[in-house]
Motif scaffolding. Structure first.
Motif, short mmCIF file in Angstrom:
data_model
loop_
_atom_site.label_atom_id
_atom_site.label_comp_id
_atom_site.label_asym_id
_atom_site.label_seq_id
_atom_site.Cartn_x
_atom_site.Cartn_y
_atom_site.Cartn_z
N ALA A 14 6.55 7.96 0.63
CA ALA A 14 5.10 7.98 0.50
C ALA A 14 4.44 6.95 1.40
O ALA A 14 3.37 7.17 1.97
CB ALA A 14 4.71 7.72 -0.95
N ASP A 15 5.09 5.83 1.52
CA ASP A 15 4.60 4.74 2.34
C ASP A 15 4.49 5.17 3.79
O ASP A 15 3.46 5.01 4.45
CB ASP A 15 5.60 3.58 2.22
CG ASP A 15 4.94 2.25 2.51
OD1 ASP A 15 3.85 2.25 3.09
OD2 ASP A 15 5.53 1.22 2.15
N PHE A 49 4.55 8.27 4.92
CA PHE A 49 3.62 9.40 5.01
C PHE A 49 2.18 8.94 5.11
O PHE A 49 1.44 9.32 6.03
CB PHE A 49 3.81 10.29 3.77
CG PHE A 49 2.77 11.34 3.62
CD1 PHE A 49 2.72 12.42 4.51
CD2 PHE A 49 1.82 11.27 2.61
CE1 PHE A 49 1.75 13.40 4.37
CE2 PHE A 49 0.85 12.25 2.47
CZ PHE A 49 0.82 13.32 3.34
N SER A 50 1.77 8.07 4.20
CA SER A 50 0.37 7.66 4.19
C SER A 50 0.04 6.84 5.43
O SER A 50 -1.03 6.97 6.00
CB SER A 50 0.05 6.88 2.92
OG SER A 50 1.03 5.90 2.69
N SER A 51 0.98 6.02 5.87
CA SER A 51 0.73 5.21 7.06
C SER A 51 0.53 6.09 8.29
O SER A 51 -0.36 5.84 9.11
CB SER A 51 1.89 4.25 7.30
OG SER A 51 1.90 3.27 6.31
N GLU A 69 -0.42 9.27 8.34
CA GLU A 69 -1.66 10.04 8.20
C GLU A 69 -2.87 9.17 8.54
O GLU A 69 -3.78 9.58 9.25
CB GLU A 69 -1.79 10.56 6.76
CG GLU A 69 -0.87 11.71 6.45
CD GLU A 69 -1.21 12.96 7.26
OE1 GLU A 69 -2.40 13.32 7.30
OE2 GLU A 69 -0.30 13.55 7.87
N ILE A 70 -2.86 7.95 8.02
CA ILE A 70 -3.97 7.03 8.27
C ILE A 70 -4.05 6.69 9.75
O ILE A 70 -5.12 6.68 10.35
CB ILE A 70 -3.80 5.76 7.41
CG1 ILE A 70 -4.02 6.10 5.94
CG2 ILE A 70 -4.76 4.67 7.86
CD1 ILE A 70 -3.55 5.01 4.99
N ASN A 123 -7.21 7.56 12.08
CA ASN A 123 -7.95 6.49 12.76
C ASN A 123 -7.92 6.66 14.27
O ASN A 123 -8.89 6.37 14.95
CB ASN A 123 -7.39 5.13 12.37
CG ASN A 123 -7.77 4.75 10.95
OD1 ASN A 123 -8.70 5.33 10.38
ND2 ASN A 123 -7.06 3.80 10.39
N SER A 126 2.04 6.55 -6.09
CA SER A 126 2.35 7.29 -4.88
C SER A 126 2.89 8.70 -5.12
O SER A 126 3.83 9.11 -4.50
CB SER A 126 3.35 6.50 -4.04
OG SER A 126 4.53 6.29 -4.81
N LYS A 145 2.49 12.79 -4.80
CA LYS A 145 1.92 13.61 -3.71
C LYS A 145 0.45 13.92 -3.90
O LYS A 145 -0.34 13.80 -2.97
CB LYS A 145 2.71 14.93 -3.59
CG LYS A 145 4.03 14.75 -2.85
CD LYS A 145 4.02 15.53 -1.55
CE LYS A 145 4.97 14.88 -0.55
NZ LYS A 145 5.88 15.75 0.16
N LEU A 205 -1.80 11.04 -3.26
CA LEU A 205 -1.82 10.69 -1.85
C LEU A 205 -2.73 11.61 -1.05
O LEU A 205 -3.35 11.20 -0.07
CB LEU A 205 -0.40 10.74 -1.27
CG LEU A 205 0.36 9.44 -1.49
CD1 LEU A 205 1.81 9.57 -1.07
CD2 LEU A 205 -0.30 8.30 -0.74
N GLU A 206 -2.82 12.88 -1.48
CA GLU A 206 -3.75 13.80 -0.83
C GLU A 206 -5.17 13.26 -0.93
O GLU A 206 -5.91 13.21 0.04
CB GLU A 206 -3.68 15.17 -1.51
CG GLU A 206 -2.39 15.92 -1.29
CD GLU A 206 -2.38 16.66 0.03
OE1 GLU A 206 -3.46 16.86 0.61
OE2 GLU A 206 -1.29 17.04 0.49
N ARG A 215 -5.82 10.06 1.17
CA ARG A 215 -6.04 10.27 2.59
C ARG A 215 -7.48 10.72 2.85
O ARG A 215 -8.07 10.40 3.86
CB ARG A 215 -5.06 11.30 3.12
CG ARG A 215 -4.78 11.14 4.58
CD ARG A 215 -4.00 12.32 5.07
NE ARG A 215 -4.42 13.53 4.36
CZ ARG A 215 -3.75 14.64 4.35
NH1 ARG A 215 -2.59 14.70 4.97
NH2 ARG A 215 -4.21 15.69 3.71
N GLY A 252 -5.62 1.32 5.67
CA GLY A 252 -4.23 0.93 5.49
C GLY A 252 -3.76 1.26 4.08
O GLY A 252 -4.55 1.63 3.22
N TYR A 253 -2.48 1.12 3.88
CA TYR A 253 -1.89 1.47 2.59
C TYR A 253 -0.65 0.60 2.41
O TYR A 253 0.31 0.75 3.16
CB TYR A 253 -1.54 2.95 2.60
CG TYR A 253 -1.17 3.50 1.25
CD1 TYR A 253 -2.13 4.11 0.46
CD2 TYR A 253 0.12 3.42 0.78
CE1 TYR A 253 -1.80 4.63 -0.79
CE2 TYR A 253 0.46 3.92 -0.47
CZ TYR A 253 -0.51 4.54 -1.24
OH TYR A 253 -0.18 5.04 -2.46
N VAL A 281 2.35 -0.65 -0.19
CA VAL A 281 3.01 -0.29 -1.45
C VAL A 281 3.54 -1.55 -2.15
O VAL A 281 4.12 -2.41 -1.50
CB VAL A 281 4.17 0.69 -1.17
CG1 VAL A 281 4.93 0.98 -2.45
CG2 VAL A 281 3.62 1.98 -0.56
#
Lengths: 206, 206
Positions: free
Chosen positions: A111-112, A114-116, A118-119, A123, B87, B89, B92-93, B96, B102-103, B105
């Motif tokens: 997840a970490d 993935f989100s990084s 996507e972000i 950006n 975290s 899914k 997280l959708e 985003r 930033g994110y 964990v």
DNA sequence: TGCAATATCATCCCGTTGGGTGATTTACAG
DNA sequence: CTGTAAATCACCCAACGGGATGATATTGCA
């Protein structure tokens, strides 16, 4: 969501690289290459045209990840994040200087990552706003649209040219330039060159 | 590096909030408030004008962190990151969709937090205002440095103000404005307002 | 064919801007 | 205390810019 993005992995440990790869593929990213050192990375950047790069800072005995980051900044326009366990103060100073779009500390979770990513991708698209100023952009902001000639004049004005210079560049009389300028001010609702330039700047940076 | 940035922490667990606070203070950030729920966060955003927000997604039983993020996007222009352990899914959708910078964990390490904040702040200045122009930037490009007053005048010129307007804004005579303007043109090696604005634009976009 | 939009140029007027010169006051450093 | 830098203001003048009005091609579409 479109996940056709090609991702390049730069990681010297083959096992970890594979782990990252599987992780990325499980969330539907396209891994276009795995590099274990600086040279491979330079080659892969040139050849497989990645949309995104994941960088380990430590490659072998040195911090070549930072060198690669600088290379990306120099030659390409690709977002990247660091995925690393290296985190001393002095290295972090250098890291920040390379303006990464993210920083993930190992050990990471899916997840970490993935989100990084996507972000970072989001950006980056916002950052790489081309801000090319065309007649369409101007006309999108006003009611009475500019003509092509008016836009050409406006372009010169935006680039700091005087009426005399504009007249010379376009092989027309200064009177004609003034006539066009008047129409431009009328349409943009401005009353001076400086004001006009500022107006355009606002539209460009939106 | 200037770390006078005011940071707001939104975290329902007091112990973790304190931990974050100490961590931030140890790397010289200024923690301007700690909020444990949505209402406190809304109030703090309004009152202490933070430069940056750290958001936990889970506050109590719900994902109010996301609500706060949307509120920040709506009403303010403040960068924020999530610092959370949540975290799945589906969450997280949503996350985003709020476009965080930033994110991180949990459990987090100091370096992780530090680099994420630095990256977020850097990206945000690039996103929001590619044109934050300070006297340092100008003076870095010229031999004979501008004085503070000259820079103030230049700032107004860059924003499309006429000499008369500048005089009124600064409570000085128009003659004085002209004197400053002359010095500015001399130092920047320009000969008109438009040219000056373009010169600055070039420096800003480098 | 004929109207409408566009591009071209002109002349007048006046306010603003840019350039030159010089003067006074304040503040700060040697 | 004294000189230098900065900020303030004034006056002059030439050039440029912006507003008004009107006129003449050219083009393209109805």
């Amino acid at each position: 969501m479109a996940k056709n993005k090609k991702i390049l992995i730069v990681e010297d440990e083959p096992l970890i690289a594979e782990d990252i790869k599987e992780c990325l593929q499980s969330i539907n990213y396209n891994v276009c290459g795995i590099c274990h050192n600086k040279e491979q990375a330079f080659e892969a950047l040139e050849e497989c045209n990645p949309d995104f790069v994941i960088l380990d800072i430590n490659l072998g005995n040195n911090q070549d990840g930072i060198v690669i980051a600088e290379h990306i900044n120099d030659k390409y326009d690709i977002p990247f994040i660091y995925l690393t366990s290296y985190s001393t103060k002095s290295v972090l100073e250098q890291v920040r200087g390379t303006h990464p779009m993210g920083y993930v500390v190992k050990p990471f979770v899916e997840a970490d990552l993935f989100s990084s990513i996507e972000i970072a991708l989001f950006n980056h698209t916002k950052l790489v706003r081309p801000s090319v100023f065309g007649i369409e952009l101007i006309n999108a902001n006003i009611v009475d649209a500019l003509t092509n000639k008016e836009f050409e004049i406006l372009d010169d004005m935006y680039n700091g040219k005087s009426n005399t210079e504009i007249a010379e560049n376009h092989f027309i009389s200064i009177n004609t330039v003034k006539t066009h300028a008047k129409k431009i001010y009328e349409k943009l609702d401005t009353h001076s060159r400086a004001e006009t330039i500022v107006r355009i700047r606002e539209w460009l940076s939106q």
